[in-house]
Motif scaffolding. Structure first.
Motif, PDB file in Angstrom:
ATOM      1  N   ASN A  59     -28.225  56.187 110.903  1.00  0.00           N
ATOM      2  CA  ASN A  59     -27.011  56.134 110.130  1.00  0.00           C
ATOM      3  C   ASN A  59     -25.956  57.308 110.346  1.00  0.00           C
ATOM      4  O   ASN A  59     -24.740  57.060 110.508  1.00  0.00           O
ATOM      5  CB  ASN A  59     -27.491  56.082 108.487  1.00  0.00           C
ATOM      6  N   ARG A  60     -26.749  58.552 110.652  1.00  0.00           N
ATOM      7  CA  ARG A  60     -26.024  59.689 110.998  1.00  0.00           C
ATOM      8  C   ARG A  60     -25.128  59.296 112.558  1.00  0.00           C
ATOM      9  O   ARG A  60     -23.804  59.773 112.438  1.00  0.00           O
ATOM     10  CB  ARG A  60     -26.900  60.884 111.307  1.00  0.00           C
ATOM     11  N   ARG A  62     -24.220  56.425 113.289  1.00  0.00           N
ATOM     12  CA  ARG A  62     -23.039  55.470 112.832  1.00  0.00           C
ATOM     13  C   ARG A  62     -21.957  56.249 112.532  1.00  0.00           C
ATOM     14  O   ARG A  62     -20.732  55.974 112.778  1.00  0.00           O
ATOM     15  CB  ARG A  62     -23.523  54.320 112.042  1.00  0.00           C
ATOM     16  N   PHE A  63     -22.312  56.999 111.551  1.00  0.00           N
ATOM     17  CA  PHE A  63     -21.063  57.988 110.852  1.00  0.00           C
ATOM     18  C   PHE A  63     -20.426  58.716 112.048  1.00  0.00           C
ATOM     19  O   PHE A  63     -18.985  58.570 111.849  1.00  0.00           O
ATOM     20  CB  PHE A  63     -21.775  58.806 109.959  1.00  0.00           C
ATOM     21  N   LEU A  64     -20.712  59.226 112.831  1.00  0.00           N
ATOM     22  CA  LEU A  64     -20.463  59.899 113.947  1.00  0.00           C
ATOM     23  C   LEU A  64     -19.375  59.094 114.623  1.00  0.00           C
ATOM     24  O   LEU A  64     -18.351  59.543 114.957  1.00  0.00           O
ATOM     25  CB  LEU A  64     -21.358  60.810 115.050  1.00  0.00           C
ATOM     26  N   ARG A  66     -18.017  56.280 113.761  1.00  0.00           N
ATOM     27  CA  ARG A  66     -17.012  56.055 112.748  1.00  0.00           C
ATOM     28  C   ARG A  66     -15.885  57.125 112.854  1.00  0.00           C
ATOM     29  O   ARG A  66     -14.675  56.758 112.500  1.00  0.00           O
ATOM     30  CB  ARG A  66     -17.349  55.691 111.299  1.00  0.00           C
ATOM     31  N   ASP A  67     -16.332  58.217 112.980  1.00  0.00           N
ATOM     32  CA  ASP A  67     -15.752  59.454 112.896  1.00  0.00           C
ATOM     33  C   ASP A  67     -14.952  59.599 114.170  1.00  0.00           C
ATOM     34  O   ASP A  67     -14.374  60.885 114.305  1.00  0.00           O
ATOM     35  CB  ASP A  67     -16.484  60.525 112.226  1.00  0.00           C
ATOM     36  N   ARG A  69     -16.498  60.471 117.071  1.00  0.00           N
ATOM     37  CA  ARG A  69     -17.230  61.718 117.557  1.00  0.00           C
ATOM     38  C   ARG A  69     -18.517  61.256 118.441  1.00  0.00           C
ATOM     39  O   ARG A  69     -19.622  61.383 118.128  1.00  0.00           O
ATOM     40  CB  ARG A  69     -17.825  62.657 116.547  1.00  0.00           C
ATOM     41  N   ALA A  73     -22.563  61.783 118.735  1.00  0.00           N
ATOM     42  CA  ALA A  73     -23.282  60.596 118.453  1.00  0.00           C
ATOM     43  C   ALA A  73     -24.331  60.519 119.527  1.00  0.00           C
ATOM     44  O   ALA A  73     -25.609  60.092 119.134  1.00  0.00           O
ATOM     45  CB  ALA A  73     -22.577  59.468 118.221  1.00  0.00           C
ATOM     46  N   SER A  96     -21.280  50.971 118.924  1.00  0.00           N
ATOM     47  CA  SER A  96     -20.140  50.914 118.534  1.00  0.00           C
ATOM     48  C   SER A  96     -19.459  49.635 118.586  1.00  0.00           C
ATOM     49  O   SER A  96     -18.217  49.461 118.037  1.00  0.00           O
ATOM     50  CB  SER A  96     -19.412  51.932 119.691  1.00  0.00           C
TER      51      SER A  96
END
Length: 97
Positions: A59-60, A62-64, A66-67, A69, A73, A96
């Protein structure tokens, strides 16, 4: 005296080369065996209908993504999975999409 030292150094360099070649051959043999075992395990998992579990912490990654980065990631994915750079880059690109 200089000739004796030169011959000793040459013998040591030669012995080091032989040892290095032997170690490299053994490493390649172990890598080939690991690849064969990996392929067999993949076949067994496919036959049993088992998929590889998702690594914890994805999940981290995926967060990166979406941000925006992506490089970070990929680094995090490598840390989580122990995969190489190319494998991690391919996996993150797959995530992605």
């Amino acid at each position: 005296m200089l000739t004796t030292v030169s011959l000793t150094v040459a013998a040591l360099v030669f012995a080091g080369g032989v040892i290095t070649a032997s170690v490299n051959a053994r490493i390649q043999e172990v890598a080939r065996r690991a690849d064969r075992l990996d392929r067999k395990l993949d076949l067994i998992m496919a036959h049993l209908g088992i998929s590889e579990p998702e690594p914890a912490g994805l999940n981290r990654v995926r967060f990166l993504l979406r941000d925006g980065r992506k490089i970070e990631a990929i680094k995090v994915y490598r840390e989580l999975t122990g995969e190489g750079l190319k494998e991690s880059k391919d996996a993150v690109e797959k995530l992605s999409h």
